[in-house]
Design a protein around this motif. Structure first.
Motif: not given
Length: 741
Positions: A494-496, A510-523, A538-542, A544-548
């Motif tokens: 996913l390009l995010y 609930a919005s906080w949880i769902f937003a956080e879940n999208t970052y946790k799908a980091s792979e 963000m790079s200190r916390r997650y 990600f498969y790749d980062t720009y």
């Protein structure tokens, strides 16, 4: 105060949501009315109610008779099929039907090996005699335990057969003695639709060669009312759970009633992999429902989809009374007609019933359909593309999308998916190369904008890539990737485009949880982070498969229109009362406090509020203030050029554009720091407050005004520096080269 809450609700969620909340508040006053739990099937679907004998346990979601389509047999056109051996797996409990079965088998034009099961040696001898003149392949007759009807012999007795063949047909000597004669024609109906002629057989095989896993006859008309869960839901749920799939009662039920069908061996592999044994099936005692065999009969199409295949229903016009639902079919039309027949069973065909449907309408899952179009496609997922509703975030998303489009060129197609806003006619003129649609039937269009506010339906291609631009679009996109993997057995990233740390927009909800879940799908995520500061955060916390990251650059339109003019005693502030992180209330109270502390000098200063319109009662305690709202670009550039001081706050790791634009234009700029974000590192004209308060802003504003009054206004224009960070800057060409690798 009430007006402010109303405007906030409308701007954040839209008019529909506001009306819904008003109606709900009214309905809560009426004890007898509560539609928050109402389940409403989509128009083509209906619930078959619970009855004591026919559907005794739970309701069953089914297609309405008028919307339950089948492809008409035989197909027209060149039905050439590749030469491949076929396995016919046949359970013959009634050997007197052997000659009838043999007559139909002769219509198969390819080599077909017969694997026949029965329950006694005497029946085996009779069957061998009846089939002694069969010459289109080998014959194996096996005596098996009388368990599991025709299902256990296929999945247990002949399990190893599936390793050798690509295609098979499953048949049995059906009599339905429990029906008291009401289903005497059922067997003939099934045989005629499966093996009625060579052209019919070729039609089935043609579908199997085009990524259809199971082909079966449309339900026998007298039986349609009996297509339901019966006593089998719990057993089927347990069966699918062993395959890693959760079944729920709101899912569509569809299956080859009578359990006779053509299939690809790969399409039932998840079922074969369960390693069932005869002991899993009960002894035969004339059961008409509630056995493992009945549950497996209802599982075949779920299994087919788990194995990444579609399924199809077919029928001959002379044998099926609902003529309007038969689709005359030629081989050239199959890709167009199949979406009307195949309804993915894991879609959600029921609206309502959940709290999230009303409290978080943007958090939604699309109903999806596998597209036969093989061309890669880049999909941008945004809330709106209407010019009047585009702020910095959506503008950045469009810029990234357009850069990727330029890099990819004609190698792929392009689609913009709008999930909240209605698209205006004015907007359509701004996208002249795009075709606009709300409910897409033709998925071969090269460039399209799909408005999904009312129709949450999307076609998915094998090589669709999705560019998400907000947490709820990322959440939807992750579901789309799941569907894509189920349809095509592919696993794309996913390009995010992460434009801020959105979890904290929603304060432990609930919005906080769902937003956080999208970052946790980091792979699964290729992150494009919208600024150096946000990238570091963000790079200190997650991981990600790749980062720009997107290096900050001044908007070209603003840069071009900045002017060298005499500055005014004018304070420009970014005022968006509907966006909590911009701390509107703190800014306006700080301005009021500054005026009270400096009642004389403040009289010579004008204040301009930019960002959005709001009632002037919000700022009635601040003098000399003009609410300009969302300014056109040229007017904004003029204000940047002529103002001396700017205030723009952002309680998040993302710097936001206004303070950097103010500093670039040479204004003295007040903003705030946040967990490593310090914009004063970018420009000497920026004051970054560590402690954000009404008093701190008022004191800083007073100091800047005093310096200007004492020393005059002087600044270094165009002085916003880049930050040097150890991360890849976004390069559309570099990213596009690796997207489908």
């Amino acid at each position: 105060m009430i007006w402010q809450r109303v405007m906030t609700l409308i701007q954040e969620r839209g008019w529909k949501y506001f009306v819904y909340k008003v109606v709900m508040k009214f309905c809560r006053q009426i004890d007898s009315f509560d539609f928050t739990t109402a389940r409403k099937p989509l128009p083509e679907f209906v619930y078959m109610g619970v009855t004591p004998t026919n559907n005794p346990e739970i309701e069953t979601l089914r297609l309405r008779d008028s919307d339950d389509y089948a492809l008409e047999l035989p197909f027209k056109g060149n039905l050439h099929v590749k030469k491949s051996a076929i396995a016919a797996i046949i359970h013959i409990y009634y050997p007197e039907l052997s000659s009838e079965i043999l007559r139909y088998l002769r219509h198969i034009p390819l080599t077909t090996d017969l694997y026949i099961s029965t329950d006694t040696d005497a029946k085996k001898s009779e069957i061998l005699q009846q089939f002694s003149h069969y010459g289109n392949g080998s014959i194996v007759v096996k005596v098996v335990a009388n368990r599991g009807r025709d299902i256990a012999p296929m999945l247990v007795g002949f399990k190893d057969v599936f390793d050798t063949y690509d295609y098979f047909i499953h048949l049995h000597s059906k009599k339905s003695p429990h029906s008291d004669g009401g289903l005497l024609d059922w067997r003939q109906y099934l045989f005629e639709n499966l093996l009625g002629s060579e052209a019919i057989v070729r039609s089935h095989l043609y579908l199997l060669e085009h990524h259809v896993g199971v082909v079966f006859p449309q339900h026998f008309a007298p039986l349609r009312i009996n297509i339901n869960w019966g006593y089998d839901f719990t057993m089927l749920k347990q069966l699918l759970k062993r395959m890693g799939v959760a079944l729920n009662s709101e899912q569509l039920l569809e299956f080859p009633s009578g359990s006779m069908f053509w299939g690809r061996t790969d399409a039932i592999k998840p079922l074969l992999d369960l390693e069932l044994s005869y002991s899993d099936f009960p002894r035969e005692s004339g059961q008409i429902d509630g056995t493992l065999a009945h549950a497996i009969e209802r599982s075949f199409l779920y299994v087919c989809e788990i194995a990444h295949y579609k399924w199809a229903k077919v029928a001959r016009r002379e044998y099926y009374p609902l003529k309007k639902t038969l689709l005359p079919t030629s081989v050239e039309q199959i890709d167009t007609l199949l979406p009307r027949v195949y309804r993915p069973l894991f879609n959600r065909y029921v609206d309502g019933g959940g709290r999230l449907d009303s409290t978080l309408p943007e958090y939604s899952r699309y109903n999806t359909y596998p597209s036969s179009c093989s061309k890669p496609r880049l999909n941008l997922m945004v809330p709106t593309i209407n010019a009047k509703e585009i702020f910095g975030g959506i503008a950045t998303a469009l810029r990234v999308y357009n850069a990727l489009q330029t890099a990819l060129g004609h190698a792929c197609d392009y689609r913009i998916i709008v999930d909240i806003g209605k698209i205006s006619e004015e907007t359509k003129a701004n996208f002249p190369r795009y075709h606009f649609a709300t409910n897409v039937i033709d998925d071969t269009v090269a460039m399209q904008v799909v408005e999904t506010v009312e129709h949450k339906q999307l076609h998915i291609r094998k090589d669709d890539l999705f560019l998400a631009t907000a947490w709820w679009t990322a959440s939807s996109a992750l579901y789309l990737l799941e569907d894509q993997e189920r349809f095509f057995n592919v696993s794309h990233k996913l390009l995010y485009l992460i434009q801020d740390y959105e979890s904290h927009f929603n304060a432990w909800s609930a919005s906080w949880i769902f937003a956080e879940n999208t970052y946790k799908a980091s792979e699964r995520i290729i992150a494009i982070l919208n600024s150096e500061e946000l990238a570091l955060f963000m790079s200190r916390r997650y991981d990600f498969y790749d980062t720009y990251y997107l290096p900050y650059t001044i908007n070209a339109g603003i840069q071009k229109q900045l002017q060298s003019v005499t500055r005014k005693r004018q304070i420009l502030f970014y005022g968006r009362p509907t966006v909590a992180r911009n701390t509107f209330d703190i800014i306006v109270d700080a301005l009021a406090l500054w005026q009270k502390r400096n009642p004389i000098t403040s009289q010579s200063w004008q204040i301009v509020s930019l960002g959005e319109q709001y009632p002037d009662t919000y700022v009635s305690h601040v003098e000399h203030l003009h609410i300009m709202g969302k300014a056109p670009l040229h007017e904004y550039a003029t204000l940047l050029s002529e103002s001396m001081i700017g205030i723009s706050l952002m309680v998040s790791p993302h710097p936001s554009y206004p303070p950097l634009e103010m500093a670039y234009a040479g204004m003295k700029t007040i903003t705030n720091s946040y967990e490593g974000k310090d914009l004063s590192q970018r420009s000497d004209t920026i004051v970054s407050l560590d402690i954000l308060s009404v008093e701190a802003i008022a004191e800083t504003l007073e100091r800047l005004c005093d310096e200007i009054e004492t020393n005059g206004f002087s600044t270094t224009e165009h002085g916003v520096s880049a930050l040097d960070i150890d991360m890849k800057p976004f390069c559309a060409q570099q990213l596009s080269d690796s997207l489908w690798s």
